[in-house]
Structures are given as structure tokens and as C-alpha cells.
Scaffold this active site. Structure first.
Site: not given
Ligand code: PLP
Length: 360
Positions: A101, A171, A195
Site C-alpha cells: 500500500w 494511512d 477494514k
Molecule cells: C485495503 C487498504 C487500502 C486500499 O483500500 P481501498 O479502499 O480498496 O482503496 C489502502 N491501504 C491499506 C493499509 C489497506 O489496508
């Protein structure tokens, strides 16, 4: 009806209580005679939903007044572009790459300016977090970027990097609301909610007010400017209304559990059950350096791909779903987010013990 223990990395398990409440309100939300899905985002009923959600997340995370909370669309991945478009005033940013990511975010930022990779753990399949206490942070960097919990590899920063005064952008998709954080240490902290918080399609961005300006990269679309959404209270256009409604219910549920300090204790307790078992198992092995282990995502392997596949299949038959690891790590991964009950982790370990006896 029977519910499984769902160990999916995302979209992932939500509190059963929240789902039941949403089901009850599906046809008639609070006497309005309609579903939240069917109502105007300008209605009084929705105004209350979004305002209550914001107040509750502010309360849960103790968000300072000089930060905005934005409910946006496009998932976490859209932030990979929004961040450089809005923050790269000097055209320079530093990224720490601890997994897919962060790597994707860095690659996206390269479209908009100069990206320095300050540190990376790619040399050991992202199984650890690099020492970030004294990195060569660029003098003209607009921000330093991290992915705080690495969903795929199961690592987590236990200490934030020393950014030497530069704005930290994080993030937190897969550790969102799993423990208390000090928001004032970040310029931007954001997460896709699927998540640990709600349904896919909503991303929550918590951003310090001085970073919200009209001074963005030329050609930044209106919809990708933080200021557009901040000025309109996340109602510039139709927001992901149903997603916000479910997030709001999860915030209430978290408050009822006792807040984020209590969630941290519970999450530590759950993760310990699994890690303690892995540390003494003769068949299964955790793939992450112990000090950097995530409380949320726990990857493990047997070392034999056929045996891994057998495990995933038999676990599914036993009501333990979505344990297959990410294709880039192989093996298994148990995601044990806030809404995973401790009984689910206990059942999983029980099943692993039995599988170990049968297959050694
Ligand atoms: C799942 C995830 C993403 C991507 O998320 P989307 O909503 O599918 O764009 C980005 N960063 C992390 C840490 C993730 O777990």
C-alpha cells in the site's frame, strides 16, 4: 441463519449488533418511513446522522479542534493521489515503504512530484518495520508518508517515525480505531473504512486545517480538493450516505465497548492468544519480526503450500472463513479486527492445534 467467523482482511467483519440494528431500520429509519439509502443527503434526518457520526469519532479519537473530519469516497486508494495533489507545494515528498500500500501510494505520488524513498523493508518481504528514528528526511519535503499498519504483511509501526518537523501523513486503514492515537502528531491521518469501521466506499480523512488550502497542484479536480469537502462539511455532492450511517453506528458501538483504550486491551488480548500459539507451534510459523507484529493482521505459514491450502479448506468447513493469505505472501492470514470476538480467535487456535496433531 448462521454466521461464520470471518477472518477477511477487508471488507471485513462488522459488529453483529450494528448489522442487526441496521436491518431493523432498513425499511423505516427512525420514523421517516424510508431507508437511509433512500433519503436526501440534505434531509434533517441525514444531517443528524452525519453530525452525530462526526461528533462521535471526534470524541473517540480525541480529535483536536483544528482538525477537520471528512467523509469521502474513492476508498483509501484515492488518497494516494489526493495527498500529493493537495500537499505537494514544493513538489517533494518522502515515503517509507513497508508494503504494497505504501509502495502504491509512492508510485502514485511520483506522477505529481519528486518522491524520495526514505526507507524500505522490501529486502525481507516487508516482514519488519525499518528503524525510523533518524532518517535522512528531505529538507524541502512537503510531508513524510507512512502506512501505519501493513494489512498484507502484518506489521505495524509501534513508534511513529521521526519526521524532523515535517508533516506526517498516515494511512491507518487497517488499524483505524483499534487503539488510541495522538492525532496532533499527524498532518493527515486517513483510512478506508472497510477494514475496521464500515462498508467499502467510504474513506475518512482527518486533516489539520492549515493543510486545507486553495494552493493545490494545477488541474486538481474540484472533487479531489480537500477544501471543496471541508468547506461543505462533506456535503459538496452526495456523500456515501449509507456508509457514513453504518460508520456512525460502529462509533456508537465502540463507545459502548468503553472506547479505544478498552479496544486496545481487547485487541492485545486476542492477538496474544494467536501469537502465543504460533510461537510454540511445531507446524505453524508467524512471518513477522515479533516486535513489529500487527494486532490486526496475523500472517502465518506451515512452509508447505499444499498443507496451507488444506488448512484453509478444512478451516472453512469448520466455519472459519477467509484465512487464505495474500497472494504475495502465501500461507494464511487471520485478520482479527475490532469486531472479531475473542471466541473466534479461540476457535481458530483450537482448530490449528487439532490440524497440527493430525498433520505432523
Ligand atoms: C485495503 C487498504 C487500502 C486500499 O483500500 P481501498 O479502499 O480498496 O482503496 C489502502 N491501504 C491499506 C493499509 C489497506 O489496508
Amino acid at each position: 441463519m448462521s454466521r461464520v467467523y470471518n477472518f477477511s482482511a477487508g471488507p471485513a467483519v462488522l459488529p453483529e449488533e450494528v448489522l442487526r440494528e441496521a436491518a431493523e431500520e432498513m425499511l423505516d429509519y427512525n420514523g421517516t418511513g424510508m431507508s437511509v439509502m433512500e433519503m436526501s443527503h440534505r434531509s434533517q434526518a441525514f444531517k443528524e446522522i452525519i453530525e452525530t457520526a462526526e461528533a462521535d469519532i471526534r470524541d473517540l479519537m480525541n480529535i483536536p479542534d483544528n482538525y477537520k473530519v471528512l467523509f469521502l469516497q474513492g476508498g483509501a486508494s484515492q488518497q494516494f493521489a489526493m495527498i500529493p495533489m493537495n500537499l505537494m507545494k514544493n513538489g517533494v515528498a518522502d515515503y517509507i515503504v513497508t508494503g504494497q500500500w505504501a509502495k502504491k501510494a509512492a508510485a502514485e505520488a511520483e506522477k505529481y512530484g519528486k518522491v524520495n524513498i526514505l526507507a524500505s523493508s522490501a529486502d525481507k518481504t516487508f516482514s519488519y518495520i525499518p528503524d525510523c528514528s533518524d532518517l535522512p528526511v528531505s529538507e524541502d519535503a512537503d510531508y513524510v508518508y507512512i502506512c501505519e499498519n501493513n494489512t498484507i504483511y502484518g506489521t505495524k509501526y509501534k513508534e511513529l517515525p521521526n519526521t524532523k518537523g515535517k508533516t506526517l501523513v498516515a494511512d491507518v486503514s487497517s488499524c483505524f480505531l483499534s487503539e488510541p492515537i495522538d492525532v496532533s502528531k499527524y498532518g493527515v491521518v486517513y483510512g478506508g473504512v472497510q477494514k475496521n469501521v464500515g462498508p467499502a466506499g467510504t474513506v475518512i480523512v482527518i486533516i489539520r486545517e492549515d493543510l486545507i488550502t486553495d494552493d493545490v497542484l494545477p488541474c486538481t479536480p474540484t472533487m479531489l480538493k480537500y477544501k471543496t469537502h471541508a468547506d461543505a462539511g462533506s456535503l459538496y455532492n452526495t456523500p456515501p450516505a449509507y456508509g457514513i450511517y453504518i460508520c456512525g453506528k460502529v462509533f456508537k458501538w465502540l463507545k459502548k465497548q468503553g472506547g479505544l483504550a478498552v479496544m486496545k486491551e481487547k485487541n492485545e488480548q486476542k492477538a496474544k492468544i494467536l501469537y502465543d500459539f504460533l510461537d510454540q507451534s511445531r507446524l505453524f510459523k508467524g512471518t513477522v519480526v515479533p516486535k513489529d507484529r500487527s494486532l490486526m493482521n496475523v500472517p502465518f505459514v506451515t512452509g508447505d503450500a499444499d498443507l496451507d491450502a488444506k488448512f484453509v479448506k478444512e478451516a472453512k468447513a469448520a466455519g472459519l472463513e477467509n484465512l487464505k493469505g495474500h497472494r504475495s505472501v502465501g500461507g494464511m492470514r487471520a485478520s482479527i479486527y475490532n469486531a472479531m470476538p475473542i471466541e473466534g480467535v479461540e476457535k481458530l487456535v483450537e482448530f490449528m492445534k487439532k490440524f497440527e496433531e493430525e498433520n505432523l
